[in-house]
Design an enzyme around this catalytic site. Structure first.
Site, mmCIF file in Angstrom:
data_model
loop_
_atom_site.group_PDB
_atom_site.id
_atom_site.type_symbol
_atom_site.label_atom_id
_atom_site.label_comp_id
_atom_site.label_asym_id
_atom_site.label_seq_id
_atom_site.Cartn_x
_atom_site.Cartn_y
_atom_site.Cartn_z
ATOM 1 N N VAL A 287 0.861 -1.189 0.000
ATOM 2 C CA VAL A 287 0.000 0.000 0.000
ATOM 3 C C VAL A 287 0.892 1.232 0.000
ATOM 4 O O VAL A 287 1.765 1.372 0.850
ATOM 5 C CB VAL A 287 -0.934 0.013 1.226
ATOM 6 C CG1 VAL A 287 -1.797 1.278 1.233
ATOM 7 C CG2 VAL A 287 -1.809 -1.237 1.246
ATOM 8 N N GLU A 288 0.667 2.105 -0.968
ATOM 9 C CA GLU A 288 1.449 3.337 -1.084
ATOM 10 C C GLU A 288 0.490 4.520 -1.175
ATOM 11 O O GLU A 288 -0.145 4.742 -2.208
ATOM 12 C CB GLU A 288 2.322 3.313 -2.349
ATOM 13 C CG GLU A 288 3.405 2.253 -2.349
ATOM 14 C CD GLU A 288 4.722 2.742 -1.774
ATOM 15 O OE1 GLU A 288 4.773 3.908 -1.310
ATOM 16 O OE2 GLU A 288 5.697 1.972 -1.815
#
Length: 588
Positions: A287-288
């Site tokens: 997750v960014e």
């Protein structure tokens, strides 16, 4: 009367508020690690039987690394989860401690879930969540307002790497960092169905606020790819409904600072978290959040991704676990015969519409190269190329039996295998003249610069039938085991994250013994006079101007033919075997 009064007072006190400094500051600041640790210890007191705080161990600078385990029905140990067939979602914050959204989002979400708030009803019903708030603990305490110049908030944050200056998100396979060894042992004990690593991007300015990379989706076993794609599809439906603009790929331009170069879907090597967990035929998630969104927006995006994953895994856990178990059974039965060690984009390109901002790109009188200037007051849709598909770039066909690690290296290889949960055995007695495959290389290159404190090595060669003596203490690592893909990544020389590629065996590619020129010169003349084949080969080499002008290269030609030449130079001290050696000890 004093004691009963105090008891009544304790019983009527509200549970700890469990609100972080981030919440108290309106998502402007983030707390120090002492807060993360105290929150972990406070959850079990506030929610007895539904939360537990584990200590994984101590970091090099002496801080405890903690993990919060929560479940609505009290399934709080790995053994209990296995007995119940309970899906486990394991997520972590602060592997890069300046990218700290995950720490504050995780505590916020789990508190609300355990309080069964209306916004997250029954979120933890049917799933166990394991949360490491800060993986890079020592880096977190290198606190400073200037660590992330291309990130909006919080006001101060930790540093990217550990106290030993190691990047944990390059360390999953080689496992050099003590923190990584602690985490791997804990991760393998839980064996989660889904492992989520929470980050913040670097890079350009654009509108999408979060990217979610999940594998298997385009890599890995076909049955798991289908399930991974479905998981992302449904997750993105929920995120879009919440007002997010999620991306399926990491938004890094193919050429730095050039939006016209577009994007590509990629699967990195397993030195990175989500790729590492996917080679275990489990689901790895990266997750960014987007660094140019403010901290409140990023924490909310992180929370919404975690909430969506927990809901979907709780709902579909039985089917996901069954699919994973089927892949385990194939691996243990020795049915995995080929492993992809590296991926690349296919030639396919398509044009996508990407929500960016107006920009100018022109020459710089500072750097002398083009640089980009964004105007984030002017949204702009870019039409850019996108490479959506991948294909194998490097593959390895596995030996029928397994790998043999030289006894000389067993003392340091064995702990790495143990940390990874890889089964191996030690030879209790020597095996003379064993039939094996060995890998030798005369065409190898050391990296000019070190990487993560190691000087990498690229060695070209191939496995060939050979006979080698196996001393007592040699390690045998069978391929018929659950972690077969990781075994291949560790020991196949062509793998970008093999122990050889990381430089663990460099000494075997360094010349250690020499012959003096005054000894070699007359021997070379004698050899040329009596061996026409050698003379012809030497004359052929002399046609190469570089060779002809290099005295050392010319003498080395003959040194390699001399009986005293070290025949083990360039020999990789790991062999392959078609079957287990006789008289093995107990499995470790």
């Amino acid at each position: 009367m004093l004691l009963p009064t105090l008891a009544a007072l304790v019983l009527t006190q509200a549970p700890p508020p469990l609100t972080s400094l981030s919440e108290q500051s309106g998502w402007k600041r983030t707390g120090r690690y002492a807060e993360a640790e105290s929150l972990c210890r406070a959850f079990p007191k506030a929610f007895p039987g539904k939360a537990r705080c584990d200590t994984l161990g101590t970091t090099p600078e002496g801080r405890p690394m903690v993990a919060l385990v929560v479940s609505q029905d009290g399934t709080l140990t790995a053994d209990a989860a296995r007995r119940k067939g309970r899906p486990v979602v394991f997520f972590q914050g602060g592997i890069h401690a300046g990218e700290i959204d995950g720490k504050d989002a995780g505590y916020w979400l789990l508190r609300d879930a355990l309080q069964n708030r209306a916004s997250v009803p029954d979120l933890l019903k049917g799933v166990t969540a394991v949360f490491v708030p800060v993986f890079n603990v020592d880096g977190h305490e290198r606190f400073n307002p200037n660590h992330r110049p291309n990130q909006v908030g919080p006001e101060e944050m930790g540093f990217r790497v550990t106290g030993q200056n190691l990047n944990l998100n390059r360390d999953y396979v080689k496992a050099d960092a003590p923190e990584m060894v602690l985490l791997l042992k804990y991760l393998n004990a839980w064996d989660p169905l889904v492992y989520v690593d929470l980050h913040v991007t670097d890079g350009a300015k654009f509108e999408p606020d979060v990217s979610v990379g999940l594998e298997p989706q385009k890599s890995g076993p076909p049955a798991l790819r289908e399930l991974g794609t479905k998981l992302v599809d449904e997750l993105f439906t929920g995120l879009t409904a919440e007002g997010h603009q999620p991306l399926r790929f990491y938004p890094s331009f193919q050429k730095d600072d050039d939006p016209t170069s577009g994007f590509a879907y990629g699967v990195p090597p397993p030195r990175f978290s989500h790729a590492f967990w996917s080679v275990h035929h489990r689901f790895g998630v990266l997750v960014e959040t987007h660094s140019w969104k403010n901290y409140a927006q990023r924490v909310k995006a992180t929370r919404d991704v975690l909430e969506g994953l927990l809901r979907l895994v709780a709902r579909d856990g039985a089917g996901l676990l069954a699919a994973v178990k089927a892949e385990d059974q194939k691996a243990v039965a020795g049915q995995v015969r080929e492993v992809v060690l590296g991926w690349e984009s296919t030639p396919k390109r398509e044009t996508i519409e990407f929500k960016g901002y107006a920009y100018e790109r022109g020459p710089s009188d500072v750097s002398g190269q083009p640089y980009i200037r964004y105007d984030d007051t002017k949204p702009q849709t870019w039409k850019v190329p996108y490479a959506p598909d991948i294909q194998p770039a490097v593959t390895a066909t596995l030996p029928a039996g397994g790998y043999l690690v030289s006894a000389a290296h067993a003392a340091w290889v064995a702990p790495k295998l143990a940390a990874h949960g890889i089964a191996f055995q030690r030879l209790p007695r020597a095996v003379p003249a064993a039939k094996v495959e060995s890998f030798r290389s005369k065409d190898f290159q050391f990296q000019a610069r070190s990487n993560e404190s190691r000087q990498g090595l690229t060695a070209k060669g191939e496995w060939k039938p050979d006979t080698q003596d196996l001393p007592a203490g040699t390690l045998y690592v069978p391929v018929a085991q659950k972690n077969v893909q990781l075994v291949a990544h560790l020991f196949e020389p062509a793998g970008p994250d093999s122990l050889l590629a990381w430089g663990f065996f460099n000494a075997h590619f360094e010349q250690k013994e020499y012959i003096e020129d005054y000894v070699l010169e007359p021997w070379a003349r004698e050899l040329l006079a009596k061996d026409a084949g050698v003379k012809a080969a030497f004359q052929e080499r002399l046609k190469d101007a570089g060779f002809a002008k290099d005295p050392r290269a010319r003498l080395r030609f003959f040194a390699e033919l001399h009986p005293t030449w070290d025949e083990r130079l360039g020999l990789y001290p790991v062999y392959r075997t078609a079957s287990a050696p006789p008289s093995l000890g107990a499995v470790k």
